[in-house]
Motif scaffolding. Sequence first.
Motif, mmCIF file in Angstrom:
data_model
loop_
_atom_site.group_PDB
_atom_site.id
_atom_site.type_symbol
_atom_site.label_atom_id
_atom_site.label_comp_id
_atom_site.label_asym_id
_atom_site.label_seq_id
_atom_site.Cartn_x
_atom_site.Cartn_y
_atom_site.Cartn_z
ATOM 1 N N ALA A 120 -15.112 -3.526 28.617
ATOM 2 C CA ALA A 120 -14.700 -4.942 28.570
ATOM 3 C C ALA A 120 -14.455 -5.414 27.131
ATOM 4 O O ALA A 120 -13.941 -6.503 26.902
ATOM 5 C CB ALA A 120 -15.789 -5.800 29.211
ATOM 6 N N LYS A 121 -14.829 -4.571 26.199
ATOM 7 C CA LYS A 121 -14.837 -5.002 24.802
ATOM 8 C C LYS A 121 -13.500 -5.554 24.265
ATOM 9 O O LYS A 121 -13.489 -6.635 23.671
ATOM 10 C CB LYS A 121 -15.314 -3.855 23.918
ATOM 11 N N PRO A 122 -12.382 -4.837 24.475
ATOM 12 C CA PRO A 122 -11.127 -5.378 23.904
ATOM 13 C C PRO A 122 -10.816 -6.779 24.421
ATOM 14 O O PRO A 122 -10.447 -7.669 23.656
ATOM 15 C CB PRO A 122 -10.058 -4.381 24.388
ATOM 16 N N LEU A 123 -11.006 -6.965 25.724
ATOM 17 C CA LEU A 123 -10.719 -8.272 26.318
ATOM 18 C C LEU A 123 -11.688 -9.321 25.769
ATOM 19 O O LEU A 123 -11.311 -10.452 25.464
ATOM 20 C CB LEU A 123 -10.872 -8.146 27.843
ATOM 21 N N LYS A 124 -12.931 -8.932 25.636
ATOM 22 C CA LYS A 124 -13.954 -9.865 25.139
ATOM 23 C C LYS A 124 -13.635 -10.285 23.699
ATOM 24 O O LYS A 124 -13.707 -11.469 23.368
ATOM 25 C CB LYS A 124 -15.329 -9.210 25.218
ATOM 26 N N ASN A 125 -13.247 -9.315 22.881
ATOM 27 C CA ASN A 125 -12.879 -9.649 21.497
ATOM 28 C C ASN A 125 -11.713 -10.623 21.461
ATOM 29 O O ASN A 125 -11.683 -11.560 20.671
ATOM 30 C CB ASN A 125 -12.491 -8.385 20.722
ATOM 31 N N PHE A 126 -10.751 -10.367 22.341
ATOM 32 C CA PHE A 126 -9.583 -11.246 22.390
ATOM 33 C C PHE A 126 -10.008 -12.685 22.716
ATOM 34 O O PHE A 126 -9.636 -13.636 22.033
ATOM 35 C CB PHE A 126 -8.587 -10.712 23.446
ATOM 36 N N PHE A 127 -10.819 -12.836 23.760
ATOM 37 C CA PHE A 127 -11.215 -14.192 24.163
ATOM 38 C C PHE A 127 -12.142 -14.849 23.135
ATOM 39 O O PHE A 127 -12.075 -16.056 22.911
ATOM 40 C CB PHE A 127 -11.857 -14.172 25.549
ATOM 41 N N ASP A 128 -12.996 -14.035 22.485
ATOM 42 C CA ASP A 128 -13.862 -14.598 21.442
ATOM 43 C C ASP A 128 -13.022 -15.205 20.334
ATOM 44 O O ASP A 128 -13.267 -16.310 19.859
ATOM 45 C CB ASP A 128 -14.726 -13.489 20.804
ATOM 46 N N SER A 129 -12.013 -14.439 19.949
ATOM 47 C CA SER A 129 -11.177 -14.893 18.859
ATOM 48 C C SER A 129 -10.374 -16.128 19.275
ATOM 49 O O SER A 129 -10.272 -17.114 18.529
ATOM 50 C CB SER A 129 -10.275 -13.725 18.459
ATOM 51 N N LEU A 130 -9.838 -16.075 20.485
ATOM 52 C CA LEU A 130 -9.089 -17.231 20.995
ATOM 53 C C LEU A 130 -9.976 -18.480 21.000
ATOM 54 O O LEU A 130 -9.552 -19.586 20.661
ATOM 55 C CB LEU A 130 -8.583 -16.928 22.420
ATOM 56 N N ASN A 131 -11.224 -18.273 21.352
ATOM 57 C CA ASN A 131 -12.152 -19.383 21.407
ATOM 58 C C ASN A 131 -12.330 -20.047 20.036
ATOM 59 O O ASN A 131 -12.289 -21.266 19.897
ATOM 60 C CB ASN A 131 -13.482 -18.852 21.938
ATOM 61 N N PHE A 132 -12.491 -19.221 19.002
ATOM 62 C CA PHE A 132 -12.612 -19.774 17.645
ATOM 63 C C PHE A 132 -11.355 -20.547 17.258
ATOM 64 O O PHE A 132 -11.427 -21.625 16.678
ATOM 65 C CB PHE A 132 -12.838 -18.650 16.623
ATOM 66 N N VAL A 133 -10.220 -19.957 17.596
ATOM 67 C CA VAL A 133 -8.959 -20.597 17.218
ATOM 68 C C VAL A 133 -8.830 -21.963 17.894
ATOM 69 O O VAL A 133 -8.488 -22.964 17.256
ATOM 70 C CB VAL A 133 -7.759 -19.700 17.607
ATOM 71 N N VAL A 134 -9.148 -22.003 19.186
ATOM 72 C CA VAL A 134 -8.951 -23.270 19.894
ATOM 73 C C VAL A 134 -9.928 -24.335 19.378
ATOM 74 O O VAL A 134 -9.564 -25.508 19.233
ATOM 75 C CB VAL A 134 -9.084 -23.078 21.420
ATOM 76 N N LEU A 135 -11.147 -23.926 19.054
ATOM 77 C CA LEU A 135 -12.084 -24.917 18.512
ATOM 78 C C LEU A 135 -11.596 -25.437 17.152
ATOM 79 O O LEU A 135 -11.788 -26.598 16.808
ATOM 80 C CB LEU A 135 -13.489 -24.322 18.385
ATOM 81 N N LYS A 136 -10.943 -24.569 16.389
ATOM 82 C CA LYS A 136 -10.365 -25.021 15.118
ATOM 83 C C LYS A 136 -9.237 -26.025 15.396
ATOM 84 O O LYS A 136 -9.065 -27.014 14.685
ATOM 85 C CB LYS A 136 -9.841 -23.807 14.338
ATOM 86 N N MET A 137 -8.478 -25.749 16.455
ATOM 87 C CA MET A 137 -7.414 -26.694 16.813
ATOM 88 C C MET A 137 -8.003 -28.067 17.129
ATOM 89 O O MET A 137 -7.428 -29.095 16.770
ATOM 90 C CB MET A 137 -6.637 -26.181 18.029
ATOM 91 N N VAL A 138 -9.166 -28.066 17.791
ATOM 92 C CA VAL A 138 -9.808 -29.361 18.089
ATOM 93 C C VAL A 138 -10.103 -30.092 16.781
ATOM 94 O O VAL A 138 -9.816 -31.286 16.629
ATOM 95 C CB VAL A 138 -11.130 -29.172 18.879
ATOM 96 N N ASP A 139 -10.669 -29.353 15.799
ATOM 97 C CA ASP A 139 -10.978 -29.993 14.505
ATOM 98 C C ASP A 139 -9.721 -30.587 13.876
ATOM 99 O O ASP A 139 -9.745 -31.695 13.337
ATOM 100 C CB ASP A 139 -11.552 -28.957 13.520
ATOM 101 N N LEU A 140 -8.644 -29.824 13.943
ATOM 102 C CA LEU A 140 -7.407 -30.303 13.313
ATOM 103 C C LEU A 140 -6.855 -31.532 14.036
ATOM 104 O O LEU A 140 -6.441 -32.506 13.403
ATOM 105 C CB LEU A 140 -6.356 -29.187 13.292
ATOM 106 N N ILE A 141 -6.874 -31.476 15.357
ATOM 107 C CA ILE A 141 -6.359 -32.632 16.112
ATOM 108 C C ILE A 141 -7.207 -33.866 15.814
ATOM 109 O O ILE A 141 -6.697 -34.973 15.649
ATOM 110 C CB ILE A 141 -6.364 -32.329 17.632
ATOM 111 N N MET A 142 -8.515 -33.640 15.685
ATOM 112 C CA MET A 142 -9.406 -34.782 15.456
ATOM 113 C C MET A 142 -9.172 -35.467 14.109
ATOM 114 O O MET A 142 -9.573 -36.611 13.919
ATOM 115 C CB MET A 142 -10.873 -34.341 15.571
ATOM 116 N N LEU A 143 -8.530 -34.762 13.184
ATOM 117 C CA LEU A 143 -8.215 -35.422 11.913
ATOM 118 C C LEU A 143 -7.305 -36.623 12.133
ATOM 119 O O LEU A 143 -7.309 -37.574 11.355
ATOM 120 C CB LEU A 143 -7.524 -34.435 10.960
ATOM 121 N N THR A 144 -6.514 -36.555 13.188
ATOM 122 C CA THR A 144 -5.580 -37.661 13.434
ATOM 123 C C THR A 144 -6.160 -38.719 14.380
ATOM 124 O O THR A 144 -5.513 -39.717 14.660
ATOM 125 C CB THR A 144 -4.262 -37.148 14.048
ATOM 126 N N ALA A 145 -7.387 -38.467 14.884
ATOM 127 C CA ALA A 145 -7.940 -39.365 15.910
ATOM 128 C C ALA A 145 -7.969 -40.840 15.490
ATOM 129 O O ALA A 145 -7.588 -41.709 16.286
ATOM 130 C CB ALA A 145 -9.333 -38.895 16.327
#
Length: 440
Positions: free
Chosen positions: A185-210
Amino acid sequence: MRKLELHWQILIGMLLGLVFGFAMTYPDWGREFVQDWINPFGTIFVKLLKLIAIPLILASLVKGISDLKDISKFRRIGLRTISIYVVTTVVAITIGLLLVNVLKPGDGISEETITKLTETYATDTAVTSKLEEASRQRQRPLGFLEDMVPDNAIKALSENKLMLQVIFFTIFLGISMLLIGEERAKPLKNFFDSLNFVVLKMVDLIMLTAPFAVFALLANVVVSSGDPDLLIALLRYAGVVVLGLFLLVVFYAVVVGSYTKKNPFWFLKQISPAQLLAFSTSSSAATLPVTMERVEEHIGVDKEVSSFVLPVGATINMDGTSLYQGVAAVFIAQALAFDLTLGDQLTIVLTALLASIGSAAVPGAGMVMLVIVLESIGFPADKLAIGLALIFAVDRPLDMCRTVINVTGDATVSMVVAKSVGKLGEPKVEDWDDYYEEVK
Ligand code: ASP
């Protein structure tokens, strides 16, 4: 602006938006100006939040489940979550029903006001469209189970409205990943872990405009609101709903303080940016990415818990909405002299519970399901439009308030479930610019 804490920035944006909106109701061109030139910025912000909701649920839930290492833990979290959601919803409806029966806001409303409200809104397309939508949503007994299972994963992932289907698919995927063993499961897990970090960063960026976005959203709410005289006529009813919602916050604070042993004021402060956005957008679905970020990073709930509890909560747990449905149903019955028995009130508890599960997490959804609550107590079909007309003028402000409670309720339950399985840790805040130096 940078140094001020985020919730203050947002609050200032909201206040300025309100003032600006009021000022724009005076010039002839004001409303059109706000709708054409200001509102689009609010809409873009809400779209950005919705844009990342599905990738966030997918990435974070897969990560949450695949970190579990033990499926029985998931069952425990799942059962607790659903049971606590049912309990908080029943508490909410009960508070609403007690208040509306004791304070009787519907008795004080004059024939003249009823006529005026009916003339203004009963044939308004905004009201009739709610009735049409309710008739489309009339449930088959096991309809919600049937609807939860997608027949096309890609289609489910491409539609924000199908959040429960996305959750179903993701849990299925996560559990199957556990069952094929860590190595495979490792490759898939790494992919989703990384995606998760990216999306949380997107939240931070969007919140700058809140702070700017809430300015636009609130200015637009003010210029689109109805006749102020009608709003005032409904002040007692609105007051009962708001009082009930306030008591619910007290209830959450007591639960957080006594069970999780965290300071309730600290909890409310940490979650406040999500609450302010819930108020400004009237949508718990749009607020979900921010709720998840606040609960995980600023409160310290482990992703194993929050990644399941919060998306499920956004769709099925709506304490504010169910309280409102209880109050609104009885208010309409009081105003139109429709007698309710104790049995009717118990029926309201049951149907408002189901209705809040069935309500979409979008603006105005609670009013659609209110139709179903009214029908369950035998409210005459030909008077439904009049009933909705009675409460329509204040629906938007109340929607804003109940959405705040919907989000706060989900966050509270995520803390309770986390505490009960030993997954409530310390906050670990990430800022948008943590790695900025490296890429500048
Ligand atoms: N707007 C609410 C929400 O998104 C639902 C409702 O009460 O209308 O949570």
